[in-house]
Design a protein around this motif. Structure first.
Motif, PDB file in Angstrom:
ATOM      1  N   GLN A   1       0.812  -1.209   0.000  1.00 18.43           N
ATOM      2  CA  GLN A   1       0.000   0.000   0.000  1.00 18.43           C
ATOM      3  C   GLN A   1       0.854   1.272   0.000  1.00 18.43           C
ATOM      4  O   GLN A   1       0.687   2.174   0.813  1.00 18.43           O
ATOM      5  CB  GLN A   1      -0.958   0.004   1.206  1.00 18.43           C
ATOM      6  N   CYS A   2       1.801   1.307  -0.939  1.00 22.67           N
ATOM      7  CA  CYS A   2       2.664   2.483  -1.067  1.00 22.67           C
ATOM      8  C   CYS A   2       3.227   2.528  -2.476  1.00 22.67           C
ATOM      9  O   CYS A   2       3.179   1.542  -3.225  1.00 22.67           O
ATOM     10  CB  CYS A   2       3.796   2.457  -0.032  1.00 22.67           C
ATOM     11  N   TRP A   3       3.778   3.692  -2.828  1.00 20.44           N
ATOM     12  CA  TRP A   3       4.437   3.858  -4.110  1.00 20.44           C
ATOM     13  C   TRP A   3       5.854   3.302  -4.013  1.00 20.44           C
ATOM     14  O   TRP A   3       6.567   3.565  -3.044  1.00 20.44           O
ATOM     15  CB  TRP A   3       4.481   5.326  -4.514  1.00 20.44           C
ATOM     16  N   CYS A   4       6.272   2.543  -5.021  1.00 21.90           N
ATOM     17  CA  CYS A   4       7.560   1.854  -4.951  1.00 21.90           C
ATOM     18  C   CYS A   4       8.406   2.163  -6.180  1.00 21.90           C
ATOM     19  O   CYS A   4       7.889   2.319  -7.295  1.00 21.90           O
ATOM     20  CB  CYS A   4       7.358   0.341  -4.840  1.00 21.90           C
TER      21      CYS A   4
ATOM     22  N   GLY B   1      18.420  -1.963  -3.767  1.00 21.29           N
ATOM     23  CA  GLY B   1      18.999  -2.146  -2.449  1.00 21.29           C
ATOM     24  C   GLY B   1      19.706  -0.944  -1.863  1.00 21.29           C
ATOM     25  O   GLY B   1      20.199  -1.017  -0.736  1.00 21.29           O
ATOM     26  N   ARG B   2      19.736   0.173  -2.567  1.00 18.45           N
ATOM     27  CA  ARG B   2      20.460   1.346  -2.087  1.00 18.45           C
ATOM     28  C   ARG B   2      19.613   2.210  -1.163  1.00 18.45           C
ATOM     29  O   ARG B   2      20.126   3.108  -0.515  1.00 18.45           O
ATOM     30  CB  ARG B   2      20.948   2.181  -3.274  1.00 18.45           C
ATOM     31  N   VAL B   3      18.306   1.977  -1.100  1.00 15.84           N
ATOM     32  CA  VAL B   3      17.401   2.732  -0.233  1.00 15.84           C
ATOM     33  C   VAL B   3      16.602   1.737   0.603  1.00 15.84           C
ATOM     34  O   VAL B   3      16.047   0.774   0.070  1.00 15.84           O
ATOM     35  CB  VAL B   3      16.453   3.628  -1.052  1.00 15.84           C
ATOM     36  N   THR B   4      16.562   1.964   1.918  1.00 18.80           N
ATOM     37  CA  THR B   4      15.901   1.022   2.819  1.00 18.80           C
ATOM     38  C   THR B   4      14.790   1.633   3.646  1.00 18.80           C
ATOM     39  O   THR B   4      14.052   0.908   4.297  1.00 18.80           O
ATOM     40  CB  THR B   4      16.945   0.409   3.777  1.00 18.80           C
ATOM     41  N   VAL B   5      14.641   2.954   3.648  1.00 15.54           N
ATOM     42  CA  VAL B   5      13.631   3.632   4.456  1.00 15.54           C
ATOM     43  C   VAL B   5      12.710   4.425   3.530  1.00 15.54           C
ATOM     44  O   VAL B   5      13.184   5.178   2.676  1.00 15.54           O
ATOM     45  CB  VAL B   5      14.270   4.573   5.497  1.00 15.54           C
ATOM     46  N   ALA B   6      11.398   4.232   3.709  1.00 14.63           N
ATOM     47  CA  ALA B   6      10.434   4.974   2.901  1.00 14.63           C
ATOM     48  C   ALA B   6      10.426   6.439   3.316  1.00 14.63           C
ATOM     49  O   ALA B   6      10.405   6.766   4.499  1.00 14.63           O
ATOM     50  CB  ALA B   6       9.041   4.374   3.068  1.00 14.63           C
TER      51      ALA B   6
ATOM     52  N   PHE C   1      13.850   9.803  -4.543  1.00 14.75           N
ATOM     53  CA  PHE C   1      13.498  10.028  -5.950  1.00 14.75           C
ATOM     54  C   PHE C   1      14.538   9.396  -6.858  1.00 14.75           C
ATOM     55  O   PHE C   1      15.667   9.111  -6.453  1.00 14.75           O
ATOM     56  CB  PHE C   1      13.367  11.522  -6.261  1.00 14.75           C
ATOM     57  N   GLN C   2      14.126   9.193  -8.093  1.00  9.71           N
ATOM     58  CA  GLN C   2      14.988   8.788  -9.189  1.00  9.71           C
ATOM     59  C   GLN C   2      14.710   9.705 -10.369  1.00  9.71           C
ATOM     60  O   GLN C   2      13.554   9.978 -10.684  1.00  9.71           O
ATOM     61  CB  GLN C   2      14.733   7.325  -9.597  1.00  9.71           C
ATOM     62  N   LEU C   3      15.773  10.191 -11.002  1.00  2.73           N
ATOM     63  CA  LEU C   3      15.628  11.121 -12.121  1.00  2.73           C
ATOM     64  C   LEU C   3      16.094  10.466 -13.415  1.00  2.73           C
ATOM     65  O   LEU C   3      17.157   9.828 -13.453  1.00  2.73           O
ATOM     66  CB  LEU C   3      16.435  12.399 -11.875  1.00  2.73           C
ATOM     67  N   VAL C   4      15.293  10.636 -14.441  1.00  2.00           N
ATOM     68  CA  VAL C   4      15.629  10.175 -15.790  1.00  2.00           C
ATOM     69  C   VAL C   4      15.467  11.348 -16.735  1.00  2.00           C
ATOM     70  O   VAL C   4      14.912  12.400 -16.381  1.00  2.00           O
ATOM     71  CB  VAL C   4      14.734   8.995 -16.229  1.00  2.00           C
ATOM     72  N   ALA C   5      15.947  11.185 -17.956  1.00  2.62           N
ATOM     73  CA  ALA C   5      15.876  12.265 -18.942  1.00  2.62           C
ATOM     74  C   ALA C   5      14.466  12.372 -19.498  1.00  2.62           C
ATOM     75  O   ALA C   5      13.833  11.368 -19.835  1.00  2.62           O
ATOM     76  CB  ALA C   5      16.875  12.015 -20.062  1.00  2.62           C
ATOM     77  N   ALA C   6      13.970  13.600 -19.573  1.00  2.16           N
ATOM     78  CA  ALA C   6      12.683  13.873 -20.209  1.00  2.16           C
ATOM     79  C   ALA C   6      12.945  14.155 -21.685  1.00  2.16           C
ATOM     80  O   ALA C   6      13.536  15.181 -22.039  1.00  2.16           O
ATOM     81  CB  ALA C   6      11.993  15.066 -19.553  1.00  2.16           C
ATOM     82  N   VAL C   7      12.536  13.239 -22.549  1.00  4.29           N
ATOM     83  CA  VAL C   7      12.904  13.285 -23.963  1.00  4.29           C
ATOM     84  C   VAL C   7      11.649  13.427 -24.804  1.00  4.29           C
ATOM     85  O   VAL C   7      10.630  12.769 -24.564  1.00  4.29           O
ATOM     86  CB  VAL C   7      13.674  12.005 -24.366  1.00  4.29           C
ATOM     87  N   GLU C   8      11.721  14.289 -25.806  1.00 10.48           N
ATOM     88  CA  GLU C   8      10.645  14.432 -26.780  1.00 10.48           C
ATOM     89  C   GLU C   8      10.804  13.392 -27.884  1.00 10.48           C
ATOM     90  O   GLU C   8      11.913  12.928 -28.165  1.00 10.48           O
ATOM     91  CB  GLU C   8      10.668  15.845 -27.391  1.00 10.48           C
TER      92      GLU C   8
ATOM     93  N   LEU D   1      20.257  10.006 -11.726  1.00 14.29           N
ATOM     94  CA  LEU D   1      20.499  10.362 -10.328  1.00 14.29           C
ATOM     95  C   LEU D   1      19.421   9.718  -9.465  1.00 14.29           C
ATOM     96  O   LEU D   1      18.234   9.794  -9.794  1.00 14.29           O
ATOM     97  CB  LEU D   1      20.470  11.885 -10.139  1.00 14.29           C
ATOM     98  N   GLN D   2      19.844   9.063  -8.382  1.00 12.15           N
ATOM     99  CA  GLN D   2      18.887   8.541  -7.414  1.00 12.15           C
ATOM    100  C   GLN D   2      19.328   8.929  -6.007  1.00 12.15           C
ATOM    101  O   GLN D   2      20.518   8.990  -5.704  1.00 12.15           O
ATOM    102  CB  GLN D   2      18.719   7.021  -7.542  1.00 12.15           C
ATOM    103  N   PHE D   3      18.339   9.192  -5.189  1.00 12.63           N
ATOM    104  CA  PHE D   3      18.565   9.698  -3.840  1.00 12.63           C
ATOM    105  C   PHE D   3      17.537   9.064  -2.924  1.00 12.63           C
ATOM    106  O   PHE D   3      16.344   8.991  -3.254  1.00 12.63           O
ATOM    107  CB  PHE D   3      18.427  11.225  -3.846  1.00 12.63           C
ATOM    108  N   GLY D   4      17.996   8.570  -1.774  1.00 18.79           N
ATOM    109  CA  GLY D   4      17.068   7.914  -0.870  1.00 18.79           C
ATOM    110  C   GLY D   4      17.616   7.809   0.534  1.00 18.79           C
ATOM    111  O   GLY D   4      18.798   8.015   0.797  1.00 18.79           O
ATOM    112  N   LYS D   5      16.730   7.455   1.448  1.00 13.73           N
ATOM    113  CA  LYS D   5      17.030   7.424   2.872  1.00 13.73           C
ATOM    114  C   LYS D   5      17.382   6.007   3.315  1.00 13.73           C
ATOM    115  O   LYS D   5      16.714   5.045   2.934  1.00 13.73           O
ATOM    116  CB  LYS D   5      15.827   7.938   3.657  1.00 13.73           C
ATOM    117  N   ILE D   6      18.435   5.895   4.143  1.00 10.43           N
ATOM    118  CA  ILE D   6      18.811   4.603   4.711  1.00 10.43           C
ATOM    119  C   ILE D   6      18.925   4.667   6.230  1.00 10.43           C
ATOM    120  O   ILE D   6      19.133   3.637   6.866  1.00 10.43           O
ATOM    121  CB  ILE D   6      20.143   4.100   4.116  1.00 10.43           C
ATOM    122  N   GLY D   7      18.805   5.830   6.823  1.00  5.94           N
ATOM    123  CA  GLY D   7      18.875   5.999   8.265  1.00  5.94           C
ATOM    124  C   GLY D   7      18.242   7.308   8.676  1.00  5.94           C
ATOM    125  O   GLY D   7      17.703   8.045   7.838  1.00  5.94           O
ATOM    126  N   LYS D   8      18.324   7.614   9.960  1.00  4.63           N
ATOM    127  CA  LYS D   8      17.693   8.829  10.460  1.00  4.63           C
ATOM    128  C   LYS D   8      18.246  10.068   9.774  1.00  4.63           C
ATOM    129  O   LYS D   8      17.490  10.949   9.353  1.00  4.63           O
ATOM    130  CB  LYS D   8      17.897   8.939  11.972  1.00  4.63           C
TER     131      LYS D   8
END
Length: 415
Positions: free
Chosen positions: A337-340, A345-350, A355-362, A377-384
């Motif tokens: 019941q969440c967005w995934c 394995g690089r992010v362990t805390v919701a 976020f994950q960024l990809v190229a916006a292409v026409e 680019l990806q960025f996420g939480k693994i601890g406090k």
């Protein structure tokens, strides 16, 4: 001879060389050459000073220097070992020039070696893993190279640091090469991130332009500063290289934050087949335009725009359209019941910050499907207060860090 023994030998000889230099400086009258004319004396003195500055290692044959540094560069593939490569560049001027020629950019070798590597695009194939440590008490954020503090430990290398400064109408994140000096008059200052009042729009300012023809400089004020009042390197100019915008969530709909990054300094052609991204090879010295004119490579004065607000605008866009990054669309997990998103394995805390960024292409742009799906680019939480940051080509560590810092600012209109 083993590599560690060789490096230890370099250190011992360097210490002896420095001791000899110190003795020679104290007894400079004893080594001053005798000459009949003032001109010959000055030239001989300058030659002797040059020898003292270079040391004994500068007299080695260039072929031997090249072979030694090639072996050191080939063996040291991770940061603790790459300190030996940096040590070779610090021996003397000859070693430094050869090392700079041998060491490739992160795009080519996948390693970070010199400070300028933080302004150069990352590797194309595999991302560079980093993590960010947040210190709430001091409002500072530190970027380290490595998988995580638990795995890297004391071997972690501090890459960049940022300090959050709240103002009446905006918030600034001042980015520095060191963790204890966030002054814009310092040589460690390399850029900043500035938000609007709501924290929904951000501007990334670089202390040096990636291309002089693409961006416009912005100064603090029109006030004239005399050359005697300006330190050796005063980065009084900022270049607007990227814009970050978060989508407003007025209806309070469920889902992660939606963001878009427009990279003015990177053309969309960089991710096309055969494309290249701007790659600075050295830091530029930024001096006040009133006290010291900014000269180009051919001795021409560069046009530098200036305003009192410090919010520079682009003079010209990059050739073609700029690169635009967008959120990778998550999927709704019925059981959880969440967005995934698949962070491998690089992010362990919701967290809403992930976020994950990809190229916006026409459709009209010549970008393959593989490049469109590649996470830049990806960025996420693994601890406090621990977050991971993995970036790749065409972003640099500085650009990726600035984008991630925008996620830390409060956004009441986007939650």
């Amino acid at each position: 001879m083993p590599m560690k023994s060789f490096v230890r030998e370099i250190g011992n000889i360097s210490k002896k060389s420095s001791e000899r230099k110190h003795k020679l400086r104290r007894g400079r009258a004893h080594i001053a050459p005798e000459a009949s004319s003032a001109s010959s004396s000055s030239s001989s003195s300058g030659f002797s000073t040059a020898l003292i500055e270079q040391g004994q290692w500068a007299n080695l044959p260039p072929e031997l220097l090249l072979d030694i540094i090639q072996r050191v560069e080939a063996r040291e593939t991770c940061w603790p070992g790459r300190r030996d490569v940096v040590a070779c560049a610090s021996v003397c001027r000859s070693w430094r020039e050869i090392t700079k020629e041998l060491v490739k950019t992160p795009e080519q070798c996948g390693f970070l070696t010199f400070p300028i590597s933080l302004k150069q695009p990352g590797p194309r194939d595999t991302p560079i893993p980093c993590y960010i440590r947040r210190e709430r008490a001091t409002s500072t954020y530190r970027l380290y190279m490595g998988l995580s503090p638990a795995l890297s430990g004391d071997l972690s290398k501090l890459l960049l640091a940022a300090k959050k400064i709240r103002r009446a109408t905006s918030t600034d994140f001042v980015i520095s090469l060191v963790g204890d000096d966030f002054s814009r008059s310092s040589s460690a200052y390399i850029g900043k991130l500035r938000s609007n009042f709501l924290g929904t729009k951000f501007n990334v300012f670089d202390s040096q332009p990636s291309d002089d023809s693409t961006v416009q400089s912005s100064c603090q004020s029109h006030k004239k500063i005399h050359s005697s009042q300006v330190p050796h390197r005063v980065p009084v100019s900022n270049y607007n290289t990227a814009n970050i915008s978060y989508e407003l969530n007025v209806l309070r709909t469920r889902g992660p934050r939606r963001m878009q990054c427009t990279m003015h300094s990177i053309p969309i052609s960089a991710i096309e087949e055969g494309g290249t991204a701007p790659t600075p090879m050295a830091f530029t010295n930024c001096l006040d335009q009133h006290s010291s004119p900014l000269l180009g490579s051919k001795g021409k004065r560069l046009r530098v725009g200036c305003n009192s607000t410090g919010s520079g605008k682009s003079l010209k866009s990059v050739q073609g359209a700029p690169l635009v990054l967008k959120n990778k669309a998550p999927r709704w997990h019925e059981q959880l019941q969440c967005w995934c998103l698949n962070f491998k394995g690089r992010v362990t805390v919701a967290s809403v910050k992930n976020f994950q960024l990809v190229a916006a292409v026409e459709p009209s742009q010549n970008v393959t499907l593989v490049e469109q799906e590649k996470v830049i680019l990806q960025f996420g939480k693994i601890g406090k207060d621990i977050f991971t940051m993995d970036y790749r080509y065409p972003l640099s560590a500085f650009q990726a860090f600035a984008i991630c810092l925008s996620s830390f600012d409060t956004k009441p209109a986007c939650e």
